[in-house]
Every structure is written in structure tokens, then in C-alpha cells.
Design a protein around this motif. Structure first.
Motif, PDB file in Angstrom:
ATOM      1  N   ALA A 225       0.852  -1.200   0.000  1.00 37.23           N
ATOM      2  CA  ALA A 225       0.000   0.000   0.000  1.00 37.23           C
ATOM      3  C   ALA A 225       0.885   1.246   0.000  1.00 37.23           C
ATOM      4  O   ALA A 225       0.646   2.196  -0.748  1.00 37.23           O
ATOM      5  N   ARG A 226       1.933   1.241   0.824  1.00 34.68           N
ATOM      6  CA  ARG A 226       2.808   2.422   0.904  1.00 34.68           C
ATOM      7  C   ARG A 226       3.558   2.647  -0.411  1.00 34.68           C
ATOM      8  O   ARG A 226       3.733   3.787  -0.837  1.00 34.68           O
ATOM      9  N   LYS A 227       3.945   1.542  -1.033  1.00 33.18           N
ATOM     10  CA  LYS A 227       4.631   1.676  -2.333  1.00 33.18           C
ATOM     11  C   LYS A 227       3.709   2.347  -3.336  1.00 33.18           C
ATOM     12  O   LYS A 227       4.098   3.272  -4.047  1.00 33.18           O
ATOM     13  N   GLN A 228       2.458   1.863  -3.381  1.00 37.69           N
ATOM     14  CA  GLN A 228       1.505   2.405  -4.357  1.00 37.69           C
ATOM     15  C   GLN A 228       1.209   3.878  -4.095  1.00 37.69           C
ATOM     16  O   GLN A 228       0.935   4.628  -5.018  1.00 37.69           O
ATOM     17  N   LEU A 229       1.274   4.287  -2.839  1.00 36.36           N
ATOM     18  CA  LEU A 229       0.943   5.684  -2.510  1.00 36.36           C
ATOM     19  C   LEU A 229       2.189   6.565  -2.398  1.00 36.36           C
ATOM     20  O   LEU A 229       2.086   7.755  -2.123  1.00 36.36           O
ATOM     21  N   GLY A 230       3.348   5.963  -2.579  1.00 38.16           N
ATOM     22  CA  GLY A 230       4.591   6.738  -2.488  1.00 38.16           C
ATOM     23  C   GLY A 230       4.910   7.172  -1.067  1.00 38.16           C
ATOM     24  O   GLY A 230       5.454   8.259  -0.844  1.00 38.16           O
ATOM     25  N   ILE A 231       4.554   6.353  -0.093  1.00 35.84           N
ATOM     26  CA  ILE A 231       4.849   6.682   1.315  1.00 35.84           C
ATOM     27  C   ILE A 231       5.997   5.785   1.786  1.00 35.84           C
ATOM     28  O   ILE A 231       5.943   4.556   1.616  1.00 35.84           O
ATOM     29  N   GLY A 232       7.014   6.393   2.376  1.00 33.26           N
ATOM     30  CA  GLY A 232       8.196   5.639   2.796  1.00 33.26           C
ATOM     31  C   GLY A 232       7.913   4.707   3.972  1.00 33.26           C
ATOM     32  O   GLY A 232       7.008   4.955   4.773  1.00 33.26           O
ATOM     33  N   ALA A 233       8.693   3.629   4.075  1.00 34.47           N
ATOM     34  CA  ALA A 233       8.483   2.630   5.128  1.00 34.47           C
ATOM     35  C   ALA A 233       8.717   3.210   6.524  1.00 34.47           C
ATOM     36  O   ALA A 233       8.140   2.739   7.501  1.00 34.47           O
ATOM     37  N   ASN A 234       9.556   4.266   6.633  1.00 42.01           N
ATOM     38  CA  ASN A 234       9.883   4.833   7.954  1.00 42.01           C
ATOM     39  C   ASN A 234       8.857   5.813   8.480  1.00 42.01           C
ATOM     40  O   ASN A 234       8.901   6.198   9.651  1.00 42.01           O
ATOM     41  N   GLU A 235       7.988   6.258   7.611  1.00 44.46           N
ATOM     42  CA  GLU A 235       7.061   7.321   8.025  1.00 44.46           C
ATOM     43  C   GLU A 235       6.052   6.793   9.041  1.00 44.46           C
ATOM     44  O   GLU A 235       5.648   5.633   8.992  1.00 44.46           O
ATOM     45  N   LYS A 236       5.640   7.654   9.946  1.00 46.58           N
ATOM     46  CA  LYS A 236       4.584   7.327  10.910  1.00 46.58           C
ATOM     47  C   LYS A 236       3.333   8.062  10.437  1.00 46.58           C
ATOM     48  O   LYS A 236       3.255   9.296  10.520  1.00 46.58           O
ATOM     49  N   VAL A 237       2.392   7.296   9.883  1.00 47.46           N
ATOM     50  CA  VAL A 237       1.272   7.929   9.175  1.00 47.46           C
ATOM     51  C   VAL A 237       0.015   8.002  10.041  1.00 47.46           C
ATOM     52  O   VAL A 237      -0.520   6.985  10.484  1.00 47.46           O
ATOM     53  N   VAL A 238      -0.431   9.243  10.245  1.00 49.46           N
ATOM     54  CA  VAL A 238      -1.684   9.513  10.967  1.00 49.46           C
ATOM     55  C   VAL A 238      -2.705   9.928   9.904  1.00 49.46           C
ATOM     56  O   VAL A 238      -2.470  10.865   9.147  1.00 49.46           O
ATOM     57  N   LEU A 239      -3.830   9.208   9.855  1.00 49.47           N
ATOM     58  CA  LEU A 239      -4.782   9.426   8.755  1.00 49.47           C
ATOM     59  C   LEU A 239      -6.092  10.014   9.250  1.00 49.47           C
ATOM     60  O   LEU A 239      -6.631   9.595  10.277  1.00 49.47           O
ATOM     61  N   SER A 267      11.588  13.341  23.116  1.00 50.15           N
ATOM     62  CA  SER A 267      11.804  11.947  23.536  1.00 50.15           C
ATOM     63  C   SER A 267      12.768  11.176  22.634  1.00 50.15           C
ATOM     64  O   SER A 267      13.339  10.177  23.037  1.00 50.15           O
ATOM     65  N   ALA A 268      12.877  11.601  21.368  1.00 48.51           N
ATOM     66  CA  ALA A 268      13.749  10.933  20.384  1.00 48.51           C
ATOM     67  C   ALA A 268      13.321   9.494  20.091  1.00 48.51           C
ATOM     68  O   ALA A 268      14.077   8.719  19.528  1.00 48.51           O
ATOM     69  N   GLU A 269      12.065   9.111  20.453  1.00 45.64           N
ATOM     70  CA  GLU A 269      11.577   7.760  20.125  1.00 45.64           C
ATOM     71  C   GLU A 269      11.333   7.618  18.622  1.00 45.64           C
ATOM     72  O   GLU A 269      11.569   6.583  18.024  1.00 45.64           O
ATOM     73  N   ILE A 270      10.775   8.675  18.039  1.00 46.26           N
ATOM     74  CA  ILE A 270      10.515   8.700  16.595  1.00 46.26           C
ATOM     75  C   ILE A 270      11.083  10.021  16.080  1.00 46.26           C
ATOM     76  O   ILE A 270      10.939  11.052  16.745  1.00 46.26           O
ATOM     77  N   ASP A 271      11.673   9.990  14.905  1.00 52.15           N
ATOM     78  CA  ASP A 271      12.148  11.232  14.295  1.00 52.15           C
ATOM     79  C   ASP A 271      10.921  12.091  13.922  1.00 52.15           C
ATOM     80  O   ASP A 271      10.093  11.653  13.110  1.00 52.15           O
ATOM     81  N   PRO A 272      10.778  13.287  14.513  1.00 51.00           N
ATOM     82  CA  PRO A 272       9.593  14.109  14.235  1.00 51.00           C
ATOM     83  C   PRO A 272       9.392  14.389  12.749  1.00 51.00           C
ATOM     84  O   PRO A 272       8.277  14.617  12.298  1.00 51.00           O
ATOM     85  N   GLN A 273      10.500  14.346  12.007  1.00 52.33           N
ATOM     86  CA  GLN A 273      10.385  14.563  10.540  1.00 52.33           C
ATOM     87  C   GLN A 273       9.556  13.465   9.885  1.00 52.33           C
ATOM     88  O   GLN A 273       9.014  13.639   8.806  1.00 52.33           O
ATOM     89  N   HIS A 274       9.529  12.301  10.548  1.00 48.54           N
ATOM     90  CA  HIS A 274       8.812  11.156   9.963  1.00 48.54           C
ATOM     91  C   HIS A 274       7.328  11.140  10.281  1.00 48.54           C
ATOM     92  O   HIS A 274       6.603  10.272   9.818  1.00 48.54           O
ATOM     93  N   LEU A 275       6.901  12.092  11.093  1.00 51.77           N
ATOM     94  CA  LEU A 275       5.479  12.157  11.436  1.00 51.77           C
ATOM     95  C   LEU A 275       4.720  12.747  10.244  1.00 51.77           C
ATOM     96  O   LEU A 275       5.020  13.853   9.790  1.00 51.77           O
ATOM     97  N   LYS A 276       3.740  11.979   9.744  1.00 47.56           N
ATOM     98  CA  LYS A 276       3.055  12.438   8.534  1.00 47.56           C
ATOM     99  C   LYS A 276       1.542  12.402   8.761  1.00 47.56           C
ATOM    100  O   LYS A 276       0.995  11.370   9.149  1.00 47.56           O
TER     101      LYS A 276
END
Ligand code: UDP
Length: 456
Positions: A225-239, A267-276
Motif C-alpha cells: 500500500a505504501r509503495k503504491q501511494l509513495g509513502i516511505g516505510a519509515n514514516e509514521k502515518v496519521v490518517l 523523547s527521540a523515540e521517533i524522528d519528528p520529521q517522519h510524522l506524517k
């Protein structure tokens, strides 16, 4: 969607089917979903109509024609079609201004029946204005009247500050419907309770939930699904999926995302840049829902979330499962939600839901088992719950599995249509056995749009 077919041609193919009318004055079952005011009600009527046709009924779904470019009749399947009636100008009219056109809607429906020689012994109406149409038909034709509210004024007006001029009329008509319809279909136990406590104790209520198409909405591969939508595996996706409407609480979600990002920075648990944040739904900014969309975009910019946010626009049900599957969490921050189809669609795809603890969401989402429930408007609690799903893998995995199972067992459109079909048969049988006991035949005073116009 199939093109217009003349009614006579379609009728000639109908052997021994009982014709029934589904009425949905503003929720056009043939409309594109997610745009303007098209949402759950349109989906409900269309899906129920098609499923009922498969169960042996001839289903005619009546709606108001809101564009002169729309076909008058849309044939969805051999025994199910949408019929658009002219009632008022053939343009989009906001819901709060529609009631004055309902007498014309009734006349157009009666004329249609007369022209085609059709008789509907049963009508299932949706939303209060269609319910008013149903009461008129009941008075003139002694039909069996079933009603689904979709949204209840008595609850809605508790959670909004700008009460429209039509409110008193709506509340009065909603009470008449409950007291005079042969059966009201509440879509959750919460709605049944609201009806009994806030509207009237004199109603006959059955609880039959809304559903979802479990062959379309099912767990798929997240990576694909992420490949088809162009979303990277590392991203944390809030929909978010849904209309741009203030009561949907999108602002709460935006502010919660901003708060979560600040927490992640520490907290450095998740890279804030990866929050989508992915926002699905809504039409062009110039359309009816454009004002709320612009307001939300401004808040996103103000909170410096533009780089983290994608406004995808409207997505059809053919591609929506990809978005649910690609997401780590689907958030439903509504201030009020009579049922909330998005919750069961997300859960059917195995996506954990964080939702407001309101209305139908309290019934579909079991907190800590199929998602997390949070008080509406509470930015801090939304941020915390979303953060939990994103960081606690064990909790997320458990919720994914249980969410999908719950929907597949309880909320399929076929299951919903079977329950409605049983209800229709029972009411039709009862009307044959005791024709003198028709509900709604007592000479109660009825509200008419003319009275309202005079009064306001
Ligand atoms: N929807 C859609 N595409 C979009 C946005 C929403 O198909 O871009 C659909 C969504 O899948 C759901 C419906 O619109 O079936 C929304 O129903 P819900 O009960 O959640 O909310 P309502 O619109 O009735 O308030």
C-alpha cells in the motif's frame, strides 16, 4: 455507474419483485462521496439499496436533483436505481435551506408513481426532511414507514454554537417521526438511548448498525500500500478520512499532531520529521466545504505543520483501502458522530482507530481492544493516544487483529441488509394482518414548510 435507462425498459424486466422506496432527499446515493455534503448517508443508502436488491427487492432510491447536469435516473444494478426528483432549483442547496422544497419533493414523488403505475407499500426514509416526506406519504397512501435519522438535532445542537433557524422545526419533525413511523432504525444502542431520553418515549425502535463492504475493506499488505501511494516505510502515518465540516473536529487532530511532534522532539523515540498527517476528503477550496478546508489549512500553516501534512482530496472506495492500510493510525476526532462509517472501514482494514468517545463511535470502537477512545476536543489526550499507537508496537498489533475481526463479524452490508429485509417483511406482514392499526393515521397536526416560512 451505469448511464440513464428509461424506467419502462427497466420495469419490464422485473418479475414478481416487491418495489420499495428508499428516500434520501439530500444524500444522493449516486453522488461522488467525500465531496461537499456527500458522506455516510449517501454510502448507507446506496449500499443498503444494492444489498436489498440482491435479497430480492426492487429498490427505487429517491433523492433531490441538485444539478441540472445529473441524469434523472441512474440504474446501479437490474433491480436498484437512483431517481432524482426536481424539488427547487437544480443546484446545490445547503441542508438548512432545503425544507421549504419538501412539498415539491412529495408532489414529484407522487407524480412519478402515478406516471409509472408503481405503488410502494413501504418507504425507508433517511434524515429528518425525508422523514417529513415519509409522514406525508403515510398520510396519503398508508404506507409502512421506516426511518433512519443519520443525525439527530437533539444531540447535534448540544455540540454546536451556531444553531440554525430551522432547528425548532427539525426537532419537532424528528419527534413526529419517532412517534408515528412504524419503526425507527437506530444505528447504535447510544442512538436508541438518545432517542428515548431526548426525543420521545413513544417510538418503536430497532437497533440495526451501519455496515461496510468487507471484501473492499480488508487487511492488505502495508508495504505494498505504501509503495503504491509513495509513502516511505519509515514514516509514521496519521490518517483522517472524511468531510470538511466543523463538527468533524479536524482542528483537534491538527493541534494534537503539533503537540505530539513537540513531545517527539524531546523523547527521540521517533524522528519528528517522519510524522506524517494524511488528510483524505473534501473538494476544491471553491466548493461548499471550502471555508472549513481553508480554515484547517491556515491552522496547519500557523503550527508549522505544512511539511508534515498531505491534503489528498477526495478518494473513492476503490483506493481508500490503500490509505487505511498504509496508515499507522486513523483518527476520528468528531465532536458528534451518529455512527461513523470511517471507523469501521479503518478497523476492517486492520488499522487502529483513535476516536472521540461520542455517539456510534462508543459502540463500534471498543477502547483498548479495537482502538482507543478519547474525550472529544481534548487535544492533549488525542496526542497521547496517537503517540501510544505509534510507539507501542504490542498494543498496536493486538488492536489491528481485533479490529478487523470485530468488523467482519458484526458490520458487513450484507448482514445489515438481511436485518433490514427481515424488518420490512415483518412490517408488511403485520400491515396485512391488521390493516386498521396503521400508525400515524391519527389526525395529529403536521408541520408544513409554509408554516415555518411564515413563522421565521
Ligand atoms: N469518503 C470517501 N472518500 C473521501 C472521504 C470520505 O469515500 O474522500 C467516505 C468514507 O469512506 C465513508 C463516508 O464517506 O464511507 C463518510 O461517512 P461517515 O459516517 O464517517 O461520516 P459522515 O460523512 O456521514 O458524517
Amino acid at each position: 455507474m451505469q448511464p440513464h435507462q428509461p424506467f419502462a425498459a427497466a420495469r419490464s424486466k422485473i418479475p414478481n419483485r416487491q418495489a420499495i422506496a428508499l428516500i434520501s432527499e439530500h444524500g444522493d446515493p449516486a453522488a461522488e462521496i467525500g465531496k461537499d455534503a456527500a458522506g455516510g448517508q449517501n454510502v448507507y443508502v446506496r449500499q443498503v439499496g444494492e444489498a436489498l436488491a440482491k435479497l430480492g427487492w426492487q429498490v427505487d432510491m429517491f433523492t433531490r436533483k441538485s444539478s441540472s447536469e445529473d441524469a434523472t435516473i441512474v440504474q446501479h444494478s437490474p433491480y436498484c436505481r437512483t431517481i432524482r426528483l426536481t424539488a427547487g432549483p437544480e443546484v446545490y442547496i445547503p441542508r438548512d435551506e432545503l425544507f421549504e422544497h419538501m412539498p415539491e419533493f412529495v408532489n414529484a414523488l407522487l407524480k412519478f408513481q402515478q406516471k409509472e403505475g408503481t405503488n410502494y407499500p413501504l418507504a425507508h426514509t433517511n434524515y429528518w426532511m425525508s422523514g417529513w416526506v415519509g409522514l406525508e406519504l403515510q398520510r396519503r397512501q398508508n404506507i409502512q414507514l421506516i426511518h433512519t435519522y443519520h443525525s439527530l438535532g437533539a444531540v447535534k445542537y448540544q455540540s454546536v454554537s451556531d444553531i440554525p433557524a430551522i432547528a425548532q422545526t427539525r426537532l419537532a419533525v424528528e419527534k413526529q417521526i419517532l412517534e408515528q413511523a412504524h419503526c425507527v432504525v437506530a444505528t447504535s444502542p447510544q442512538e436508541q438511548e438518545d432517542l428515548e431520553v431526548l426525543v420521545s418515549q413513544l417510538g418503536k425502535i430497532d437497533v440495526i448498525p451501519c455496515g461496510t463492504n468487507v471484501s473492499t475493506f480488508r487487511p492488505l499488505s502495508k508495504l505494498d500500500a505504501r509503495k503504491q501511494l509513495g509513502i516511505g516505510a519509515n514514516e509514521k502515518v496519521v490518517l483522517y478520512v472524511g468531510r470538511f465540516d466543523k463538527r468533524k473536529g479536524i482542528e483537534t487532530l491538527i493541534r494534537a499532531t503539533s503537540e505530539l511532534r513537540s513531545q517527539l522532539e524531546q523523547s527521540a523515540e521517533i524522528d519528528p520529521q517522519h510524522l506524517k498527517l494524511v488528510v483524505v476528503g473534501g473538494s476544491d477550496p471553491q466548493e461548499a466545504d471550502g471555508a472549513e478546508r481553508r480554515r484547517i489549512e491556515e491552522i496547519v500553516a500557523e503550527l508549522d505543520l505544512t511539511a508534515n501534512t498531505d491534503f489528498v482530496g477526495m478518494v473513492g472506495h476503490d483506493r481508500l483501502p490503500l490509505y487505511y492500510t498504509a496508515a499507522d493510525v486513523c483518527v476520528i476526532p468528531s465532536h458528534y458522530e451518529p455512527f461513523g462509517l470511517v471507523a469501521i472501514e479503518a478497523m476492517a482494514c486492520g488499522t487502529p482507530v483513535v476516536a472521540s468517545a461520542v455517539g456510534g463511535l462508543k459502540f463500534t470502537v471498543i477502547s483498548e481492544e479495537t482502538g482507543l477512545l478519547v474525550p472529544p476536543h481534548d487535544v492533549g489526550k488525542f496526542a497521547h493516544a496517537i503517540g501510544r499507537i505509534l510507539t507501542d508496537d504490542i498494543c498496536a498489533r493486538k488492536i489491528r487483529k481485533q479490529a478487523a475481526t470485530r468488523v467482519h463479524q458484526n458490520f458487513s452490508w450484507t448482514g445489515v441488509a438481511i436485518q433490514l429485509s427481515d424488518l420490512y417483511r415483518r412490517l408488511l406482514a403485520e400491515s396485512l394482518m391488521s390493516p386498521g392499526l396503521a400508525r400515524g393515521s391519527s389526525p395529529t397536526s403536521r408541520l408544513s414548510p409554509k408554516q415555518i416560512v411564515k413563522a421565521s
